[in-house]
Design a protein around this motif. Structure first.
Motif, mmCIF file in Angstrom:
data_model
loop_
_atom_site.group_PDB
_atom_site.id
_atom_site.type_symbol
_atom_site.label_atom_id
_atom_site.label_comp_id
_atom_site.label_asym_id
_atom_site.label_seq_id
_atom_site.Cartn_x
_atom_site.Cartn_y
_atom_site.Cartn_z
ATOM 1 N N TYR A 65 5.630 -5.597 -36.973
ATOM 2 C CA TYR A 65 6.777 -6.142 -36.770
ATOM 3 C C TYR A 65 7.149 -7.179 -37.865
ATOM 4 O O TYR A 65 8.485 -6.907 -38.279
ATOM 5 C CB TYR A 65 6.873 -6.888 -35.569
ATOM 6 C CG TYR A 65 8.004 -7.823 -35.254
ATOM 7 C CD1 TYR A 65 9.116 -7.310 -34.713
ATOM 8 C CD2 TYR A 65 7.849 -9.211 -35.307
ATOM 9 C CE1 TYR A 65 10.217 -8.162 -34.627
ATOM 10 C CE2 TYR A 65 8.915 -10.050 -35.042
ATOM 11 C CZ TYR A 65 10.125 -9.492 -34.835
ATOM 12 O OH TYR A 65 11.193 -10.383 -34.488
ATOM 13 N N GLU A 66 6.313 -7.910 -38.489
ATOM 14 C CA GLU A 66 6.871 -8.961 -39.387
ATOM 15 C C GLU A 66 7.213 -8.233 -40.631
ATOM 16 O O GLU A 66 8.258 -8.587 -41.447
ATOM 17 C CB GLU A 66 5.703 -10.034 -39.738
ATOM 18 C CG GLU A 66 5.356 -10.782 -38.554
ATOM 19 C CD GLU A 66 4.437 -10.126 -37.478
ATOM 20 O OE1 GLU A 66 3.987 -9.143 -37.681
ATOM 21 O OE2 GLU A 66 4.116 -10.964 -36.588
ATOM 22 N N GLY A 110 -3.571 -1.559 -42.919
ATOM 23 C CA GLY A 110 -2.794 -2.913 -43.040
ATOM 24 C C GLY A 110 -1.528 -2.719 -43.586
ATOM 25 O O GLY A 110 -1.076 -1.482 -43.997
ATOM 26 N N SER A 111 -0.784 -3.740 -43.222
ATOM 27 C CA SER A 111 0.833 -3.770 -43.674
ATOM 28 C C SER A 111 0.862 -3.692 -45.174
ATOM 29 O O SER A 111 1.785 -3.047 -45.608
ATOM 30 C CB SER A 111 1.373 -4.801 -43.183
ATOM 31 O OG SER A 111 0.826 -6.113 -43.840
ATOM 32 N N ALA A 112 -0.113 -3.665 -46.101
ATOM 33 C CA ALA A 112 0.197 -3.560 -47.615
ATOM 34 C C ALA A 112 0.194 -1.817 -47.877
ATOM 35 O O ALA A 112 0.853 -1.692 -48.543
ATOM 36 C CB ALA A 112 -1.028 -4.194 -47.959
ATOM 37 N N LEU A 160 5.301 -13.489 -44.507
ATOM 38 C CA LEU A 160 4.624 -12.249 -44.284
ATOM 39 C C LEU A 160 3.102 -12.091 -44.777
ATOM 40 O O LEU A 160 3.005 -12.460 -45.936
ATOM 41 C CB LEU A 160 5.172 -11.179 -44.878
ATOM 42 C CG LEU A 160 4.587 -9.695 -44.631
ATOM 43 C CD1 LEU A 160 4.697 -9.432 -43.167
ATOM 44 C CD2 LEU A 160 5.424 -8.598 -45.523
ATOM 45 N N ASP A 161 1.967 -11.982 -43.789
ATOM 46 C CA ASP A 161 0.643 -11.942 -44.142
ATOM 47 C C ASP A 161 0.338 -10.602 -44.462
ATOM 48 O O ASP A 161 0.144 -9.810 -43.449
ATOM 49 C CB ASP A 161 -0.078 -12.650 -43.110
ATOM 50 C CG ASP A 161 -1.541 -12.688 -43.374
ATOM 51 O OD1 ASP A 161 -2.060 -12.186 -44.560
ATOM 52 O OD2 ASP A 161 -2.352 -12.900 -42.394
ATOM 53 N N LEU A 162 0.173 -10.193 -45.476
ATOM 54 C CA LEU A 162 0.080 -8.617 -45.756
ATOM 55 C C LEU A 162 -1.507 -8.310 -45.839
ATOM 56 O O LEU A 162 -1.842 -6.880 -45.650
ATOM 57 C CB LEU A 162 0.393 -8.422 -47.416
ATOM 58 C CG LEU A 162 2.013 -8.121 -47.477
ATOM 59 C CD1 LEU A 162 2.192 -8.181 -48.830
ATOM 60 C CD2 LEU A 162 2.528 -6.945 -46.798
ATOM 61 N N PHE A 163 -2.537 -8.947 -45.621
ATOM 62 C CA PHE A 163 -3.910 -8.528 -45.879
ATOM 63 C C PHE A 163 -4.553 -9.195 -44.542
ATOM 64 O O PHE A 163 -4.598 -9.963 -44.044
ATOM 65 C CB PHE A 163 -4.355 -9.068 -47.014
ATOM 66 C CG PHE A 163 -3.640 -8.215 -48.357
ATOM 67 C CD1 PHE A 163 -4.129 -7.135 -48.567
ATOM 68 C CD2 PHE A 163 -2.715 -9.131 -49.053
ATOM 69 C CE1 PHE A 163 -3.497 -6.649 -49.801
ATOM 70 C CE2 PHE A 163 -2.270 -8.655 -50.072
ATOM 71 C CZ PHE A 163 -2.590 -7.450 -50.573
#
Length: 302
Positions: free
Chosen positions: A19-20, A268-270, A299-302
């Motif tokens: 979502y983020e 993960g989002s990355a 945004l926390d990508l990891f």
């Protein structure tokens, strides 16, 4: 007669899980449409929040604020899909409060109608009866590798879309014989990393279904070559059934197909960002999108 489709419609992972990421990505998609291929659009974003016993495919771990996720989809005119593809549901599971509340919430439509990715016929009949505003997608977790079985699924009126097993992606001799109506229902899984020769795919999905039901079972141990490496996009690209950007533009769209699913809810989002960049963003603008997303402190990508 083959129908020439000029636009690809993507179905993206992580409605709740990422979502983020989408809170940052979608404003870029709207504000800087010149960054993106003009021949593609986001049709839907799918996912399941944590602790949903109807969930399947992957164990949900996303945000537990479905109202926010739904509002984001309404704002951008994107269909929201609930991934309720648990294959092992029984009658007693149908009364689950959380899943019923989600169906009730997502039945309320904005610009786009919302849907459910589904496996269980039991759940299909239940949702059809109680939440008539939702559409249905036949889940790839059914592992439809036989073309005739897949075609029978496409012919079912209950489903707006059907996602075949990735091993049917290049069955062009048979795919090209589908009618235009049938082609519009096919949603290809583009970036699967699973080994082409895997014979345990259904068992793997059933393990996830059991975990979502709260059963205390061990993880499925994948026997595929190099399984210990996990998902790698570079490896997925070497899969014989991988669907590339060039494949979409030069083969699938001219053949009359227009719906393409990107997997990645458990990643993960990355890495999911890399999928979005590859499939949607012109190469010369990928660095711009990447920088905008990475530099967003929220945004926390990891």
């Amino acid at each position: 007669m083959e129908k020439l489709n000029k636009k690809a419609y993507y179905h993206l992972p992580g409605l709740f899980e990422f979502y983020e990421l989408y809170c940052v990505f979608l404003p870029l998609y709207r504000k800087h449409r010149e960054y993106f291929y003009e021949w593609c659009e986001i049709s839907s974003i799918y996912g399941s929040p944590a602790d949903c016993i109807w969930g399947g495919g992957r164990a949900g771990f996303g945000s537990d604020n479905p109202e926010e996720a739904l509002e984001l989809m309404k704002e951008y005119g994107i269909s929201a899909r609930l991934t309720f593809s648990n294959s092992l549901l029984r009658e007693e599971h149908l009364s689950d409060r959380k899943c019923n509340e989600l169906c009730k919430l997502f039945e309320e439509t904005g610009q786009k109608r919302n849907g459910v990715i589904i496996y269980s016929d039991l759940l299909l009949d239940y949702i059809k009866k109680h939440y008539k505003g939702l559409y249905f997608v036949s889940s790839t977790t059914k592992v439809l590798t036989n073309f005739e079985e897949f075609l029978n699924e496409v012919k079912k009126e209950d489903f707006k879309y059907v996602v075949p097993d990735f091993r049917l992606n290049k069955a062009f001799d048979q795919l090209k014989k589908l009618s235009n109506v049938e082609k519009d229902k096919v949603e290809f899984l583009c970036n699967e990393c699973c080994w082409y020769g895997c014979k345990e795919r259904k068992q793997c999905y059933e393990t996830v279904s059991r975990k979502n039901l709260g059963e205390n079972i061990s993880e499925h141990i994948c026997q595929a070559p190099e399984a210990d490496q996990g998902y790698r996009f570079s490896k997925a690209m070497k899969n014989p059934e991988f669907i590339s950007v060039d494949d979409i533009k030069n083969t699938y769209l001219p053949m009359g197909f227009s719906n393409f699913k990107i997997e990645g809810r458990s990643l993960g989002s990355a890495l999911v960002l890399e999928f979005l960049l590859y499939y949607m963003v012109k190469p010369e603008y990928q660095i711009h999108v990447r920088e905008e997303v990475y530099l967003d402190n929220m945004l926390d990508l990891f």
